[in-house]
Scaffold this active site. Structure first.
Site, PDB file in Angstrom:
ATOM      1  CB  VAL A  17      -0.961   0.005   1.204  1.00  0.00           C
ATOM      2  CG1 VAL A  17      -1.718   1.339   1.285  1.00  0.00           C
ATOM      3  CG2 VAL A  17      -1.960  -1.139   1.094  1.00  0.00           C
ATOM      4  N   GLY A  18       1.864   1.295   0.881  1.00  0.00           N
ATOM      5  CA  GLY A  18       2.707   2.483   0.952  1.00  0.00           C
ATOM      6  C   GLY A  18       3.447   2.774  -0.338  1.00  0.00           C
ATOM      7  CG  HIS A 172     -22.578  13.534  -8.397  1.00  0.00           C
ATOM      8  ND1 HIS A 172     -21.292  14.013  -8.495  1.00  0.00           N
ATOM      9  CD2 HIS A 172     -23.196  13.868  -9.564  1.00  0.00           C
ATOM     10  CE1 HIS A 172     -21.130  14.632  -9.651  1.00  0.00           C
ATOM     11  NE2 HIS A 172     -22.271  14.554 -10.325  1.00  0.00           N
ATOM     12  CG  HIS A 179     -12.398   1.328   5.074  1.00  0.00           C
ATOM     13  ND1 HIS A 179     -12.808   1.116   3.776  1.00  0.00           N
ATOM     14  CD2 HIS A 179     -11.158   0.781   5.162  1.00  0.00           C
ATOM     15  CE1 HIS A 179     -11.853   0.480   3.115  1.00  0.00           C
ATOM     16  NE2 HIS A 179     -10.845   0.254   3.928  1.00  0.00           N
TER      17      HIS A 179
END
Length: 318
Positions: A17-18, A172, A179
């Site tokens: 991820v980083g 939208h 999460h």
């Protein structure tokens, strides 16, 4: 709005991820300097070298990094991606204990070198970890927030766009709450262009039903598990989502994004972090929007907050 000159982004964690976030930030020109920090010196040095080899093609941005927290010094935004990763069949909340202990060690070091930065928590479970991060740092909730449901919302909009036969930018709609498994789509406010989603008719005559919307929501909830089962981790999309959040801060864009903050009071809940659309700028989360919800959506939000409270209690965060 005032863009930060010579803006510095610090990415904590040189895992999938980083490094994806650092790569996305370099390509998009999100910051003048991208600093990558990880305790694994050989790994982070190799990642920095690999990224640096491509800077001919990324404009003026430079990449630095290493295993010394000094590399984050002077960062304007610090994005934390380090921590135990989610395994197949494991929920985000299962990771909480291990990653809270990691933050207890990591954040004081980062604060020493970047005391004026905005901190964005991407490591899962990002909502629970945001509460822990605020308690550890003592920073206001505006300066410690999670990436929240920014990625979930992108997943939602892609699914809706595909079925409506429009561009993703024309959709939208937002995922709010956790999460994770209790996050939900705020369908009552969803639009395609200016058209309420249940009124939309595609060129082929397709229109959305309540059942189809429920199926889309469930697909969003299961998306990470599908990716993890197939390749071991989610990384590209969250990297792009993280870079977008970085740009909102460093360019002081006042952008509405569904990030997660610790709420002092939001619709009867307090002391818990979850996502609702919020205005993000140079100083972090500058306004949390008061949303119109149906009674059913209010119940879903409370259920999401209750699930997060339960995890927080088990970790001694309340």
């Amino acid at each position: 709005m005032s863009r930060i000159e010579n803006a510095k982004l610090a990415v904590i964690g040189a895992g999938s991820v980083g490094t994806s976030l650092a790569y996305a930030a370099l390509i998009r020109g999100s910051a003048r300097t991208v600093a990558l920090y990880d305790l694994n010196g050989p790994k982070v040095d190799a990642e920095v070298l690999d990224l640096a080899h491509g800077t001919q093609f990324t404009g003026a941005a430079q990449v630095i990094g290493g295993a010394d927290p000094e590399v984050v010094a002077g960062a304007h935004i610090v994005v934390v991606t380090a921590g135990a990763k989610q395994h197949p069949g494991q929920s985000r909340l299962d990771l909480a204990g291990t990653n809270v202990r990691m933050l207890e060690t990591l954040l004081p070091q980062l604060m020493e070198h970047a005391p004026h930065a905005v901190y964005c928590i991407v490591t899962n479970p990002c909502d629970v970890l945001t509460v822990a991060a605020q308690q550890i740092t003592g920073l206001p909730s505006s300066r410690v927030f999670s990436s929240g449901t920014t990625l979930d919302t992108s997943r939602l909009r892609r699914l809706v766009a595909d079925r409506a036969q429009v561009s993703t930018e024309s959709v939208h709609a937002d995922i709010v709450g956790e999460h994770g498994d209790t996050g939900f789509a705020l369908w009552s406010q969803a639009r395609i262009g200016p058209v309420p989603i249940l009124d939309w008719v595609s060129p082929d005559g397709h229109h959305f039903t309540h059942q189809e919307l429920d199926e889309i929501t469930e697909s969003v909830r299961q998306a990470a598990y599908r990716v993890i089962e197939g390749k071991g981790a989610t990384n590209y999309a969250i990297g792009l989502a993280g870079a977008r959040i970085v740009e909102a801060v460093l360019n002081d864009q006042q952008t509405v994004l569904p990030v997660g903050t610790v709420h002092e009071e939001y619709r009867g809940t307090r002391g818990v972090a979850f996502s609702v659309p919020s205005v993000v700028g140079r100083h972090g989360v500058q306004q949390v929007l008061d949303l119109t919800m149906t009674a059913a959506e209010e119940r879903q939000l409370r259920a999401s907050a209750d699930a997060l409270h339960q995890s927080m209690r088990s970790l001694g965060l309340e």
